[in-house]
Design a protein around this motif. Structure first.
Motif, PDB file in Angstrom:
ATOM      1  N   SER A  63       0.805  -1.225   0.000  1.00  0.00           N
ATOM      2  CA  SER A  63       0.000   0.000   0.000  1.00  0.00           C
ATOM      3  C   SER A  63       0.835   1.270   0.000  1.00  0.00           C
ATOM      4  O   SER A  63       0.292   2.360  -0.148  1.00  0.00           O
ATOM      5  CB  SER A  63      -0.903   0.019   1.249  1.00  0.00           C
ATOM      6  N   GLN A  64       2.153   1.112   0.153  1.00  0.00           N
ATOM      7  CA  GLN A  64       3.033   2.277   0.285  1.00  0.00           C
ATOM      8  C   GLN A  64       2.646   3.116   1.492  1.00  0.00           C
ATOM      9  O   GLN A  64       2.800   4.323   1.500  1.00  0.00           O
ATOM     10  CB  GLN A  64       2.999   3.127  -0.996  1.00  0.00           C
ATOM     11  N   ARG A  65       2.133   2.450   2.513  1.00  0.00           N
ATOM     12  CA  ARG A  65       1.771   3.118   3.753  1.00  0.00           C
ATOM     13  C   ARG A  65       2.558   2.530   4.903  1.00  0.00           C
ATOM     14  O   ARG A  65       2.879   1.340   4.910  1.00  0.00           O
ATOM     15  CB  ARG A  65       0.273   2.980   4.028  1.00  0.00           C
ATOM     16  N   SER A  66       2.854   3.367   5.878  1.00  0.00           N
ATOM     17  CA  SER A  66       3.576   2.907   7.060  1.00  0.00           C
ATOM     18  C   SER A  66       2.630   2.383   8.137  1.00  0.00           C
ATOM     19  O   SER A  66       3.066   1.749   9.094  1.00  0.00           O
ATOM     20  CB  SER A  66       4.403   4.055   7.640  1.00  0.00           C
ATOM     21  N   ASN A  67       1.318   2.657   7.985  1.00  0.00           N
ATOM     22  CA  ASN A  67       0.317   2.341   9.003  1.00  0.00           C
ATOM     23  C   ASN A  67       0.680   2.951  10.353  1.00  0.00           C
ATOM     24  O   ASN A  67       0.411   2.387  11.423  1.00  0.00           O
ATOM     25  CB  ASN A  67       0.128   0.823   9.147  1.00  0.00           C
ATOM     26  N   THR A  68       1.312   4.109  10.287  1.00  0.00           N
ATOM     27  CA  THR A  68       1.730   4.845  11.476  1.00  0.00           C
ATOM     28  C   THR A  68       1.238   6.283  11.380  1.00  0.00           C
ATOM     29  O   THR A  68       1.297   6.895  10.317  1.00  0.00           O
ATOM     30  CB  THR A  68       3.263   4.843  11.609  1.00  0.00           C
ATOM     31  N   ILE A  69       0.728   6.785  12.485  1.00  0.00           N
ATOM     32  CA  ILE A  69       0.312   8.177  12.584  1.00  0.00           C
ATOM     33  C   ILE A  69       1.302   8.897  13.499  1.00  0.00           C
ATOM     34  O   ILE A  69       1.698   8.366  14.533  1.00  0.00           O
ATOM     35  CB  ILE A  69      -1.113   8.281  13.176  1.00  0.00           C
ATOM     36  N   ALA A  70       1.686  10.101  13.137  1.00  0.00           N
ATOM     37  CA  ALA A  70       2.581  10.900  13.976  1.00  0.00           C
ATOM     38  C   ALA A  70       1.765  11.944  14.725  1.00  0.00           C
ATOM     39  O   ALA A  70       0.996  12.698  14.129  1.00  0.00           O
ATOM     40  CB  ALA A  70       3.652  11.586  13.129  1.00  0.00           C
ATOM     41  N   LEU A  71       1.925  11.952  16.036  1.00  0.00           N
ATOM     42  CA  LEU A  71       1.284  12.949  16.889  1.00  0.00           C
ATOM     43  C   LEU A  71       2.357  13.933  17.342  1.00  0.00           C
ATOM     44  O   LEU A  71       3.309  13.546  18.020  1.00  0.00           O
ATOM     45  CB  LEU A  71       0.633  12.267  18.096  1.00  0.00           C
ATOM     46  N   LEU A  72       2.218  15.191  16.945  1.00  0.00           N
ATOM     47  CA  LEU A  72       3.225  16.195  17.250  1.00  0.00           C
ATOM     48  C   LEU A  72       2.708  17.172  18.295  1.00  0.00           C
ATOM     49  O   LEU A  72       1.725  17.876  18.067  1.00  0.00           O
ATOM     50  CB  LEU A  72       3.626  16.967  15.986  1.00  0.00           C
ATOM     51  N   PHE A  73       3.355  17.188  19.452  1.00  0.00           N
ATOM     52  CA  PHE A  73       3.103  18.202  20.467  1.00  0.00           C
ATOM     53  C   PHE A  73       4.033  19.385  20.209  1.00  0.00           C
ATOM     54  O   PHE A  73       5.179  19.211  19.820  1.00  0.00           O
ATOM     55  CB  PHE A  73       3.438  17.667  21.873  1.00  0.00           C
ATOM     56  N   PHE A  74       3.535  20.577  20.468  1.00  0.00           N
ATOM     57  CA  PHE A  74       4.390  21.750  20.353  1.00  0.00           C
ATOM     58  C   PHE A  74       4.596  22.378  21.722  1.00  0.00           C
ATOM     59  O   PHE A  74       3.725  22.342  22.577  1.00  0.00           O
ATOM     60  CB  PHE A  74       3.789  22.757  19.364  1.00  0.00           C
ATOM     61  N   GLU A  75       5.765  22.952  21.919  1.00  0.00           N
ATOM     62  CA  GLU A  75       6.144  23.456  23.229  1.00  0.00           C
ATOM     63  C   GLU A  75       5.188  24.536  23.712  1.00  0.00           C
ATOM     64  O   GLU A  75       4.703  25.352  22.937  1.00  0.00           O
ATOM     65  CB  GLU A  75       7.575  23.994  23.209  1.00  0.00           C
ATOM     66  N   ILE A 131      -1.053  14.445  13.260  1.00  0.00           N
ATOM     67  CA  ILE A 131      -1.998  15.125  14.147  1.00  0.00           C
ATOM     68  C   ILE A 131      -1.203  16.197  14.871  1.00  0.00           C
ATOM     69  O   ILE A 131      -0.167  15.906  15.485  1.00  0.00           O
ATOM     70  CB  ILE A 131      -2.636  14.166  15.153  1.00  0.00           C
ATOM     71  N   LEU A 132      -1.657  17.431  14.808  1.00  0.00           N
ATOM     72  CA  LEU A 132      -0.938  18.555  15.388  1.00  0.00           C
ATOM     73  C   LEU A 132      -1.690  19.088  16.601  1.00  0.00           C
ATOM     74  O   LEU A 132      -2.858  19.463  16.503  1.00  0.00           O
ATOM     75  CB  LEU A 132      -0.785  19.675  14.347  1.00  0.00           C
ATOM     76  N   LEU A 133      -1.015  19.133  17.748  1.00  0.00           N
ATOM     77  CA  LEU A 133      -1.600  19.653  18.981  1.00  0.00           C
ATOM     78  C   LEU A 133      -0.762  20.823  19.480  1.00  0.00           C
ATOM     79  O   LEU A 133       0.429  20.664  19.729  1.00  0.00           O
ATOM     80  CB  LEU A 133      -1.655  18.576  20.067  1.00  0.00           C
ATOM     81  N   GLY A 134      -1.398  21.984  19.634  1.00  0.00           N
ATOM     82  CA  GLY A 134      -0.695  23.164  20.113  1.00  0.00           C
ATOM     83  C   GLY A 134      -0.041  23.912  18.962  1.00  0.00           C
ATOM     84  O   GLY A 134       0.305  23.324  17.940  1.00  0.00           O
ATOM     85  N   TYR A 135       0.122  25.225  19.142  1.00  0.00           N
ATOM     86  CA  TYR A 135       0.727  25.982  18.046  1.00  0.00           C
ATOM     87  C   TYR A 135       1.387  27.281  18.472  1.00  0.00           C
ATOM     88  O   TYR A 135       2.092  27.907  17.688  1.00  0.00           O
ATOM     89  CB  TYR A 135      -0.321  26.317  16.981  1.00  0.00           C
ATOM     90  N   GLY A 136       1.218  27.730  19.710  1.00  0.00           N
ATOM     91  CA  GLY A 136       1.819  29.006  20.095  1.00  0.00           C
ATOM     92  C   GLY A 136       1.098  30.162  19.419  1.00  0.00           C
ATOM     93  O   GLY A 136      -0.113  30.302  19.520  1.00  0.00           O
ATOM     94  N   ASP A 137       1.843  30.990  18.698  1.00  0.00           N
ATOM     95  CA  ASP A 137       1.284  32.131  17.977  1.00  0.00           C
ATOM     96  C   ASP A 137       0.746  31.659  16.628  1.00  0.00           C
ATOM     97  O   ASP A 137       1.501  31.234  15.760  1.00  0.00           O
ATOM     98  CB  ASP A 137       2.372  33.193  17.776  1.00  0.00           C
ATOM     99  N   TYR A 138      -0.582  31.720  16.456  1.00  0.00           N
ATOM    100  CA  TYR A 138      -1.184  31.168  15.237  1.00  0.00           C
ATOM    101  C   TYR A 138      -0.739  31.911  13.981  1.00  0.00           C
ATOM    102  O   TYR A 138      -0.653  31.307  12.908  1.00  0.00           O
ATOM    103  CB  TYR A 138      -2.709  31.200  15.344  1.00  0.00           C
ATOM    104  N   THR A 139      -0.425  33.176  14.085  1.00  0.00           N
ATOM    105  CA  THR A 139      -0.004  33.934  12.893  1.00  0.00           C
ATOM    106  C   THR A 139       1.335  33.412  12.362  1.00  0.00           C
ATOM    107  O   THR A 139       1.605  33.511  11.166  1.00  0.00           O
ATOM    108  CB  THR A 139       0.111  35.435  13.201  1.00  0.00           C
ATOM    109  N   LEU A 140       2.185  32.859  13.227  1.00  0.00           N
ATOM    110  CA  LEU A 140       3.438  32.246  12.788  1.00  0.00           C
ATOM    111  C   LEU A 140       3.212  30.814  12.309  1.00  0.00           C
ATOM    112  O   LEU A 140       3.882  30.329  11.398  1.00  0.00           O
ATOM    113  CB  LEU A 140       4.456  32.255  13.928  1.00  0.00           C
ATOM    114  N   TYR A 141       2.279  30.157  12.918  1.00  0.00           N
ATOM    115  CA  TYR A 141       1.954  28.755  12.632  1.00  0.00           C
ATOM    116  C   TYR A 141       1.337  28.592  11.241  1.00  0.00           C
ATOM    117  O   TYR A 141       1.529  27.573  10.572  1.00  0.00           O
ATOM    118  CB  TYR A 141       0.977  28.316  13.712  1.00  0.00           C
TER     119      TYR A 141
END
Length: 344
Positions: A63-75, A131-141
């Motif tokens: 399938s050319q898929r890793s069957n893995t999801i990355a969850l990224l927390f931001f400081e 999946i992205l959680l958190g972003y700090g200043d949205y105008t930079l994000y």
């Protein structure tokens, strides 16, 4: 003539016994919502009967898929130095369960906003989506989100759901929740309600919460007083400083709606320092219902976001994009949890 079953069961054996195609079996065992619940359950039952297990490596190659999801927390600055907002830690369990229910692996990573995280996962193929959680200043994000869209990276984020969202966003109904908080304070006889949080384009979720408060005041024939608003990011230190600023300015307020629980906890400490009691002198409402909210004195009235539903919706939305199905943004209702900080 029926298919002769090999010594080691395969997905073709399951397909034959279930009366479906082999691709349908593969999708069902991945937990894909493109297969009906009844069919998925029938396929899963046959797989268990045959002691069939998915060869993830072979499946990924096909399938050319890793069957893995990355969850990224931001400081996000916190007093304990963990730099992860406790609200997002509370969401982690829900996302982990939802990922497992769909037969996927979860890669968890902590990212600094200035890091080149937008390219790291899409180029290495370490994950099928983000999946992205958190972003700090949205105008930079925003610039990073636009880069993800341009590179056709599959992603979904938790945040403020608006018509001009970049990519797919899942989030609580912040405006409705802000209105609930305002109506509760008004019902307790409070009329001079301070708002602690930065309600502008840098913090769109805080802006939505403030908008809801203003709507509640307007319905009661009252106008929000700009002199009772103080910018604050999601930290106890900011909440404490915001109340100190109000007191130093001689502001007259009998209630506080804080844009997060951390801000509210800092505000309550500042109120105690100047001899104001909660809720007798000042009623306080927070937002997020983090574990610490029930441990303050008095316990903090707050807005609770549905973590169980949030995790499932984030995963379902991301999988829809990965499988080339529509992945619209979703709004999840929030509820008010009344505790002692508002007097009931």
């Amino acid at each position: 003539m029926g298919r002769k079953r090999s010594s080691k069961p395969t997905s073709f054996d399951i397909a034959y016994l279930a009366g479906v195609s082999q691709p349908t079996v593969s999708r069902a065992l991945r937990g894909s919502r493109s297969v009906s619940l009844a069919t998925r359950q029938r396929i899963e039952a046959i797989a268990r009967e045959l002691n069939y297990s998915v060869d993830k490596n072979a499946s990924s190659l096909r399938s050319q898929r890793s069957n893995t999801i990355a969850l990224l927390f931001f400081e996000d600055p916190t007093p304990d130095g963990a730099n992860i907002n406790p609200f997002f830690l509370a969401m982690l369990g829900s996302i982990t369960r939802a990922t497992a229910n769909h037969g996927l692996d979860l890669l968890i990573s902590f990212q600094k906003l200035e890091d080149d995280w937008h390219a790291r996962y899409q180029d290495s193929h370490r994950a099928d989506g983000l999946i992205l959680l958190g972003y700090g200043d949205y105008t930079l994000y925003e610039a990073r989100l636009n880069q993800l869209v341009a590179s056709e990276t599959h992603f979904v984020r938790w945040g403020s759901v608006r018509d001009d969202n970049i990519g797919t966003t899942v989030g609580s109904d912040n405006a409705a929740a802000g209105r609930l908080a305002g109506e509760h304070l008004l019902a307790q006889g409070r009329r001079r309600i301070a708002f602690l949080g930065q309600p502008d384009e840098h913090c769109p979720e805080f802006a939505d919460r403030y908008r809801g408060l203003c709507a509640a005041l307007a319905s009661a024939g009252l106008a929000a007083d700009p002199a009772l608003q103080r910018d604050a990011l999601s930290s106890e230190g900011d909440g404490r400083a915001a109340v100190q600023s109000l007191v130093a300015a001689g502001a007259d307020f009998d209630a506080i709606f804080a844009a997060s629980d951390l801000i509210a906890i800092g505000a309550m400490r500042a109120l105690a320092e100047v001899g104001k009691s909660v809720p007798q002198d000042v009623a306080v409402i927070g937002f997020d219902d983090i574990p610490a909210a029930s441990l303050t004195s008095p316990p903090l009235t707050t807005v609770s976001q549905d973590m169980k539903v949030a995790g499932e919706v984030l995963i379902e939305s991301l999988l829809a994009g990965i499988e080339d199905r529509p992945m619209p943004s979703r709004v999840i209702p929030a509820r008010l949890v009344v505790r002692g900080s508002t007097g009931g």
